[in-house]
Write a protein that holds these residues in place. Structure first.
Motif, mmCIF file in Angstrom:
data_model
loop_
_atom_site.group_PDB
_atom_site.id
_atom_site.type_symbol
_atom_site.label_atom_id
_atom_site.label_comp_id
_atom_site.label_asym_id
_atom_site.label_seq_id
_atom_site.Cartn_x
_atom_site.Cartn_y
_atom_site.Cartn_z
ATOM 1 N N ALA A 1 0.975 -1.162 0.028
ATOM 2 C CA ALA A 1 -0.064 0.051 -0.001
ATOM 3 C C ALA A 1 0.826 1.328 -0.023
ATOM 4 N N PHE A 2 0.441 2.370 -0.576
ATOM 5 C CA PHE A 2 0.832 3.542 -0.490
ATOM 6 C C PHE A 2 0.882 4.067 0.638
ATOM 7 N N ASP A 3 1.912 5.014 1.101
ATOM 8 C CA ASP A 3 1.909 5.719 2.322
ATOM 9 C C ASP A 3 0.960 6.639 2.424
ATOM 10 N N ALA A 4 0.480 6.885 3.624
ATOM 11 C CA ALA A 4 -0.592 8.081 3.811
ATOM 12 C C ALA A 4 -0.016 9.581 3.663
ATOM 13 N N SER A 5 -0.923 10.230 3.207
ATOM 14 C CA SER A 5 -0.869 11.687 2.789
ATOM 15 C C SER A 5 0.639 12.034 2.324
ATOM 16 N N THR A 6 0.621 11.219 0.801
ATOM 17 C CA THR A 6 1.967 11.472 0.371
ATOM 18 C C THR A 6 1.715 11.563 -1.311
ATOM 19 N N GLU A 7 2.666 12.563 -1.686
ATOM 20 C CA GLU A 7 2.560 12.873 -3.261
ATOM 21 C C GLU A 7 3.484 11.804 -3.952
ATOM 22 N N TYR A 8 2.834 11.292 -5.142
ATOM 23 C CA TYR A 8 3.566 10.299 -6.020
ATOM 24 C C TYR A 8 3.341 10.711 -7.501
ATOM 25 N N THR A 9 4.438 10.496 -8.221
ATOM 26 C CA THR A 9 4.526 10.807 -9.589
ATOM 27 C C THR A 9 4.211 9.559 -10.492
ATOM 28 N N ALA A 10 3.599 9.436 -11.545
ATOM 29 C CA ALA A 10 3.481 8.043 -12.393
ATOM 30 C C ALA A 10 3.943 8.767 -13.537
ATOM 31 N N THR A 11 4.562 7.989 -14.260
ATOM 32 C CA THR A 11 5.382 8.179 -15.550
ATOM 33 C C THR A 11 5.265 7.096 -16.838
ATOM 34 N N ILE A 12 4.894 7.498 -17.897
ATOM 35 C CA ILE A 12 4.852 6.547 -19.171
ATOM 36 C C ILE A 12 6.079 7.260 -20.093
ATOM 37 N N GLN B 1 1.132 -0.212 -31.506
ATOM 38 C CA GLN B 1 1.208 -1.013 -32.369
ATOM 39 C C GLN B 1 1.814 -0.875 -33.787
ATOM 40 N N LYS B 2 1.743 0.319 -34.211
ATOM 41 C CA LYS B 2 2.293 0.821 -35.623
ATOM 42 C C LYS B 2 3.772 1.039 -35.243
ATOM 43 N N GLY B 3 4.322 0.955 -33.962
ATOM 44 C CA GLY B 3 5.604 1.298 -33.866
ATOM 45 C C GLY B 3 6.220 2.546 -33.501
ATOM 46 N N MET B 4 5.089 3.583 -33.381
ATOM 47 C CA MET B 4 5.300 4.771 -33.153
ATOM 48 C C MET B 4 5.482 5.114 -31.528
ATOM 49 N N ASN B 5 6.707 5.756 -31.109
ATOM 50 C CA ASN B 5 6.874 5.877 -29.504
ATOM 51 C C ASN B 5 6.291 7.317 -29.289
ATOM 52 N N PHE B 6 6.163 7.377 -27.941
ATOM 53 C CA PHE B 6 5.668 8.515 -27.278
ATOM 54 C C PHE B 6 6.629 9.834 -27.514
ATOM 55 N N GLU B 7 6.144 10.986 -28.023
ATOM 56 C CA GLU B 7 7.087 12.109 -28.255
ATOM 57 C C GLU B 7 7.998 12.497 -27.118
ATOM 58 N N GLU B 8 7.413 12.484 -25.854
ATOM 59 C CA GLU B 8 7.956 12.747 -24.776
ATOM 60 C C GLU B 8 7.425 12.021 -23.701
ATOM 61 N N ASN B 9 8.139 12.123 -22.414
ATOM 62 C CA ASN B 9 7.638 11.150 -21.133
ATOM 63 C C ASN B 9 6.189 11.930 -20.902
ATOM 64 N N TYR B 10 5.373 11.120 -20.359
ATOM 65 C CA TYR B 10 4.005 11.792 -19.795
ATOM 66 C C TYR B 10 4.025 11.624 -18.299
ATOM 67 N N GLU B 11 4.195 12.689 -17.533
ATOM 68 C CA GLU B 11 3.834 12.546 -16.221
ATOM 69 C C GLU B 11 2.663 13.198 -15.505
ATOM 70 N N TRP B 12 2.168 12.372 -14.579
ATOM 71 C CA TRP B 12 1.051 13.167 -13.758
ATOM 72 C C TRP B 12 1.300 12.701 -12.271
ATOM 73 N N ASN B 13 0.675 13.755 -11.407
ATOM 74 C CA ASN B 13 0.892 13.527 -9.909
ATOM 75 C C ASN B 13 -0.497 13.186 -9.213
ATOM 76 N N PHE B 14 -0.279 12.508 -8.039
ATOM 77 C CA PHE B 14 -1.533 12.289 -7.232
ATOM 78 C C PHE B 14 -1.130 12.216 -5.723
ATOM 79 N N THR B 15 -2.062 12.437 -4.865
ATOM 80 C CA THR B 15 -1.597 12.468 -3.382
ATOM 81 C C THR B 15 -2.713 11.652 -2.765
ATOM 82 N N THR B 16 -2.189 10.595 -1.790
ATOM 83 C CA THR B 16 -2.926 9.803 -0.952
ATOM 84 C C THR B 16 -3.545 10.346 -0.002
ATOM 85 N N GLY B 17 -4.416 9.717 0.648
ATOM 86 C CA GLY B 17 -5.322 10.308 1.813
ATOM 87 C C GLY B 17 -4.944 9.667 2.889
ATOM 88 N N GLY B 18 -5.674 9.578 4.015
ATOM 89 C CA GLY B 18 -5.297 8.669 5.151
ATOM 90 C C GLY B 18 -4.628 9.745 6.097
#
Length: 364
Positions: free
Chosen positions: A104-115, A122-139
């Motif tokens: 489980a994630f820690d309580a009241s903590t910010e995390y960053t997810a990245t693709i 499927q066509k072999g095309m890469n993402f043009e740049e990293n995609y990031e987003w943030n979220f913060t847990t409760g508790g």
């Protein structure tokens, strides 16, 4: 004369030819419809900058098109807390990738997810740049505050409409019933005294609303306190764990925190509650709580039954020969099937039904 008649026809043909040439010229400027473009992100769960996320929440990303599954893995889809990588499993299906944290994630903590740009369509095309987003847990990072039972904590069993017993039970602690009268306590062979009763099956005293003063007033206060405690437990909003196990918590080890379910909770296998002697557990259950026969709640690490609160909006049923730990605050009834036992309290806003059970108040 014939020449004059054909001139309008020739003019019309000339105009149509010019329009056709103009359309051709315009089409020459259009991009080819089969041109490949880089994949993009349609949505994420949690959303970017979303707050109060349950600590057991999976991280999900939805792509604009089908991806090459071999490029969707723990290297391209990551979750971090600061600069520390979070351990987890990545699965891909359809146009969705899901990251399931190992713990489980820690309580009241910010995390960053990245693709990352290494992810390909499927066509072999890469993402043009990293995609990031943030979220913060409760508790809560701090210790969770327990539930104040008030005067309801003076009783191992407290009910409003009835206490019915079959067989021979062993009840350790005081019992109370209000606003129903003594006649709604059955199967305990009571011996009346002034303001209370006794029973060979009860190590303690038995109280009802029609007994001598000050019992009626004491019980009115206890019932009010029981309902306040129920509302307190139900109202805790700093959720740590949401819909854990889709309501099936059999086989799980539960650390301290606030747990919330919007449906029925079942315990088909043994459950371990692990934590220190000061840790607190609050279980918010919107429907029924059902424990299977011969299953057990096991306490480890010093966890204490007095700090475990089960707020149940529906009916709580403990299966035959099962063993339960904690304080049940039920808006409906509590039923102990044959031979079931509890180290805790049964506090019901309707009836408590017994059948040859061991009910013991928790150590303070």
């Amino acid at each position: 004369m014939k020449l004059i008649k054909t001139m309008p026809i020739l003019a019309m043909m000339f105009i149509m030819l010019m329009v056709s040439c103009k359309d051709k010229d315009n089409n020459d400027d259009d991009p080819t419809p089969t041109e490949d473009v880089a994949p993009t992100v349609l949505s994420t769960l949690p959303e970017n900058n979303e707050m109060n996320i349950a600590r057991n929440h999976n991280v999900v990303i939805t792509f604009s098109e089908e991806m090459d599954p071999s490029t969707i893995n723990n290297s391209t889809f990551t979750v971090e807390q600061g600069t520390a990588d979070i351990s987890g499993d990545v699965e891909y299906s359809g146009v969705e990738a899901t990251f399931t944290p190992t713990e489980a994630f820690d309580a009241s903590t910010e995390y960053t997810a990245t693709i990352s740009t290494e992810a390909k369509s499927q066509k072999g095309m890469n993402f043009e740049e990293n995609y990031e987003w943030n979220f913060t847990t409760g508790g809560s990072e701090a210790s969770i505050e327990g539930i104040d039972l008030g005067a309801s904590g003076n009783y191992v069993i407290l009910a409003k409409t009835a206490i019915n017993n079959s067989g021979t039970s062993a009840l350790t602690g005081d019992l109370a019933l209000s606003p129903a009268a003594t006649s709604y306590i059955t199967g305990l062979a009571l011996t009346d005294n002034t303001g209370y009763a006794t029973s060979a099956q009860v190590t303690g005293q038995v109280f009802a609303s029609d007994m001598a003063d000050p019992t009626p007033m004491n019980l009115t206060t206890a019932v009010e306190n029981m309902m306040t405690a129920y509302n307190n437990a139900a109202g805790r909003s700093e959720t740590d764990f949401l819909e854990l196990g889709a309501g099936n918590i059999g086989g799980k080890t539960l650390t301290s925190g606030v747990y919330k379910w919007t449906n029925t909770v079942t315990i088909p296998n043994d459950v371990t509650i692990s934590g220190s002697s000061t840790d607190v557990w609050i279980f918010q259950i919107a429907e029924d709580l059902t424990m299977s026969s011969a299953t057990n709640i096991i306490l480890t690490g010093g966890a204490q039954a007095k700090n475990i609160y089960w707020q149940v909006a529906g009916h709580a049923t403990l299966g035959t020969t099962s063993h339960f730990e904690g304080i049940i605050l039920s808006m409906t009834g509590i039923t102990f099937q044959t031979g079931a036992s509890i180290n805790g309290r049964a506090l019901a806003q309707t009836a408590v039904v017994l059948d040859g059970n061991a009910v013991t108040q928790p150590a303070e």
